[in-house]
Scaffold this motif. Structure first.
Motif, short mmCIF file in Angstrom:
data_model
loop_
_atom_site.label_atom_id
_atom_site.label_comp_id
_atom_site.label_asym_id
_atom_site.label_seq_id
_atom_site.Cartn_x
_atom_site.Cartn_y
_atom_site.Cartn_z
N ILE A 7 0.83 -1.21 0.00
CA ILE A 7 0.00 0.00 0.00
C ILE A 7 0.87 1.26 0.00
O ILE A 7 0.60 2.22 -0.73
CB ILE A 7 -0.97 0.00 1.20
N ILE A 8 1.93 1.26 0.79
CA ILE A 8 2.83 2.41 0.84
C ILE A 8 3.50 2.63 -0.52
O ILE A 8 3.58 3.75 -1.02
CB ILE A 8 3.88 2.25 1.96
N ALA A 9 3.98 1.53 -1.12
CA ALA A 9 4.60 1.63 -2.45
C ALA A 9 3.57 2.10 -3.48
O ALA A 9 3.89 2.89 -4.37
CB ALA A 9 5.20 0.29 -2.86
N GLY A 10 2.33 1.64 -3.38
CA GLY A 10 1.27 2.10 -4.28
C GLY A 10 1.01 3.58 -4.14
O GLY A 10 0.77 4.27 -5.14
N ALA A 11 1.05 4.08 -2.91
CA ALA A 11 0.86 5.52 -2.70
C ALA A 11 2.00 6.32 -3.33
O ALA A 11 1.77 7.36 -3.95
CB ALA A 11 0.76 5.82 -1.21
N PRO A 22 0.01 15.33 -16.83
CA PRO A 22 -0.35 16.73 -17.03
C PRO A 22 -1.79 17.01 -16.62
O PRO A 22 -2.66 16.14 -16.72
CB PRO A 22 -0.17 16.94 -18.53
N GLY A 23 -2.05 18.18 -16.14
CA GLY A 23 -3.41 18.60 -15.81
C GLY A 23 -3.80 18.26 -14.38
O GLY A 23 -3.05 17.65 -13.63
N ARG A 24 -5.01 18.65 -14.02
CA ARG A 24 -5.54 18.40 -12.68
C ARG A 24 -6.13 17.01 -12.61
O ARG A 24 -6.71 16.52 -13.56
CB ARG A 24 -6.64 19.40 -12.36
N ASP A 25 -6.02 16.40 -11.46
CA ASP A 25 -6.63 15.11 -11.21
C ASP A 25 -7.55 15.22 -10.00
O ASP A 25 -7.10 15.56 -8.91
CB ASP A 25 -5.57 14.04 -10.92
N PRO A 26 -8.83 14.93 -10.17
CA PRO A 26 -9.77 15.04 -9.05
C PRO A 26 -9.78 13.78 -8.18
O PRO A 26 -10.78 13.46 -7.57
CB PRO A 26 -11.11 15.25 -9.76
N MET A 27 -8.65 13.05 -8.13
CA MET A 27 -8.60 11.81 -7.36
C MET A 27 -8.21 12.09 -5.91
O MET A 27 -7.45 13.00 -5.62
CB MET A 27 -7.54 10.86 -7.94
N GLY A 28 -8.72 11.24 -5.04
CA GLY A 28 -8.32 11.28 -3.65
C GLY A 28 -7.16 10.34 -3.40
O GLY A 28 -6.62 9.73 -4.31
N ILE A 29 -6.79 10.18 -2.13
CA ILE A 29 -5.65 9.35 -1.79
C ILE A 29 -5.91 7.88 -2.05
O ILE A 29 -5.02 7.15 -2.48
CB ILE A 29 -5.21 9.60 -0.32
N LEU A 30 -7.14 7.41 -1.82
CA LEU A 30 -7.44 5.99 -2.06
C LEU A 30 -7.35 5.65 -3.54
O LEU A 30 -6.83 4.59 -3.91
CB LEU A 30 -8.82 5.65 -1.51
N MET A 31 -7.81 6.53 -4.39
CA MET A 31 -7.71 6.29 -5.83
C MET A 31 -6.27 6.38 -6.29
O MET A 31 -5.85 5.62 -7.17
CB MET A 31 -8.58 7.29 -6.57
N THR A 32 -5.49 7.26 -5.69
CA THR A 32 -4.07 7.36 -6.02
C THR A 32 -3.35 6.06 -5.66
O THR A 32 -2.52 5.57 -6.43
CB THR A 32 -3.42 8.54 -5.28
N ILE A 33 -3.65 5.50 -4.50
CA ILE A 33 -3.06 4.23 -4.09
C ILE A 33 -3.49 3.12 -5.05
O ILE A 33 -2.67 2.29 -5.45
CB ILE A 33 -3.44 3.90 -2.64
N VAL A 35 -4.36 3.38 -8.20
CA VAL A 35 -3.64 3.58 -9.47
C VAL A 35 -2.21 3.08 -9.34
O VAL A 35 -1.68 2.41 -10.23
CB VAL A 35 -3.68 5.07 -9.90
N GLY A 36 -1.56 3.38 -8.23
CA GLY A 36 -0.20 2.93 -8.00
C GLY A 36 -0.08 1.42 -7.95
O GLY A 36 0.84 0.83 -8.51
N ILE A 37 -1.02 0.76 -7.29
CA ILE A 37 -1.00 -0.70 -7.19
C ILE A 37 -1.23 -1.33 -8.56
O ILE A 37 -0.53 -2.28 -8.95
CB ILE A 37 -2.03 -1.18 -6.15
N VAL A 38 -2.18 -0.82 -9.32
CA VAL A 38 -2.43 -1.34 -10.66
C VAL A 38 -1.21 -1.12 -11.54
O VAL A 38 -0.81 -2.02 -12.30
CB VAL A 38 -3.69 -0.68 -11.28
N ALA A 39 -0.58 0.03 -11.43
CA ALA A 39 0.61 0.32 -12.22
C ALA A 39 1.75 -0.63 -11.86
O ALA A 39 2.48 -1.10 -12.74
CB ALA A 39 1.05 1.76 -12.01
N MET A 40 1.91 -0.95 -10.58
CA MET A 40 2.96 -1.89 -10.17
C MET A 40 2.71 -3.28 -10.72
O MET A 40 3.64 -3.97 -11.15
CB MET A 40 3.08 -1.94 -8.65
N ILE A 41 1.46 -3.70 -10.74
CA ILE A 41 1.11 -5.02 -11.27
C ILE A 41 1.39 -5.08 -12.77
O ILE A 41 1.96 -6.04 -13.28
CB ILE A 41 -0.35 -5.37 -10.95
N ILE A 42 1.00 -4.03 -13.50
CA ILE A 42 1.25 -3.99 -14.94
C ILE A 42 2.74 -3.99 -15.23
O ILE A 42 3.22 -4.73 -16.08
CB ILE A 42 0.57 -2.75 -15.56
N ALA A 43 3.50 -3.16 -14.50
CA ALA A 43 4.94 -3.08 -14.74
C ALA A 43 5.64 -4.38 -14.38
O ALA A 43 6.59 -4.79 -15.06
CB ALA A 43 5.53 -1.93 -13.94
#
Length: 80
Positions: A7-11, A22-33, A35-43
Motif C-alpha cells: 500500500i505504501i509503495a502504491g501511494a 499533465p493537468g488536474r486530477d480530481p482523485m483522492g488518496i485511495l484512488m491514487t493508491i 492507481v499505483g497498485i495497478v501500475a505496479m502489477i502492470i509493470a
C-alpha cells in the motif's frame, strides 16, 4: 506486513504518476493508491529488470490515469 508495504509503495507510485501526469486530477488518496497498485502489477508483468520496472511503473501509472480520465464519469471529465 507485506500488504502494508504494498500500500505504501502504491501511494508513492501513484503520487509519482500524478506528478508526471499533465493537468488536474480530481482523485483522492485511495484512488491514487489504487492507481499505483495497478501500475505496479502492470509493470511487474511486462518488465524484465529493476530499471525497466521503475520506468514501467511510472508509464503505467500515467496510462492508468489517462484511461480513467477518458472512461470516467461526465462530472470527472468536466473538471479537465
Amino acid at each position: 506486513m507485506h500488504f502494508i508495504w504494498f500500500i505504501i509503495a502504491g501511494a508513492i507510485v501513484g503520487a509519482l504518476g500524478r506528478l508526471v501526469h499533465p493537468g488536474r486530477d480530481p482523485m483522492g488518496i485511495l484512488m491514487t493508491i489504487a492507481v499505483g497498485i495497478v501500475a505496479m502489477i502492470i509493470a511487474a508483468a511486462i518488465s524484465s529488470g529493476w530499471l525497466a520496472f521503475i520506468i514501467g511503473v511510472i508509464i503505467a501509472a500515467v496510462l492508468v490515469m489517462l484511461i480513467g480520465r477518458f472512461t470516467g464519469s461526465d462530472r470527472a471529465r468536466a473538471r479537465i
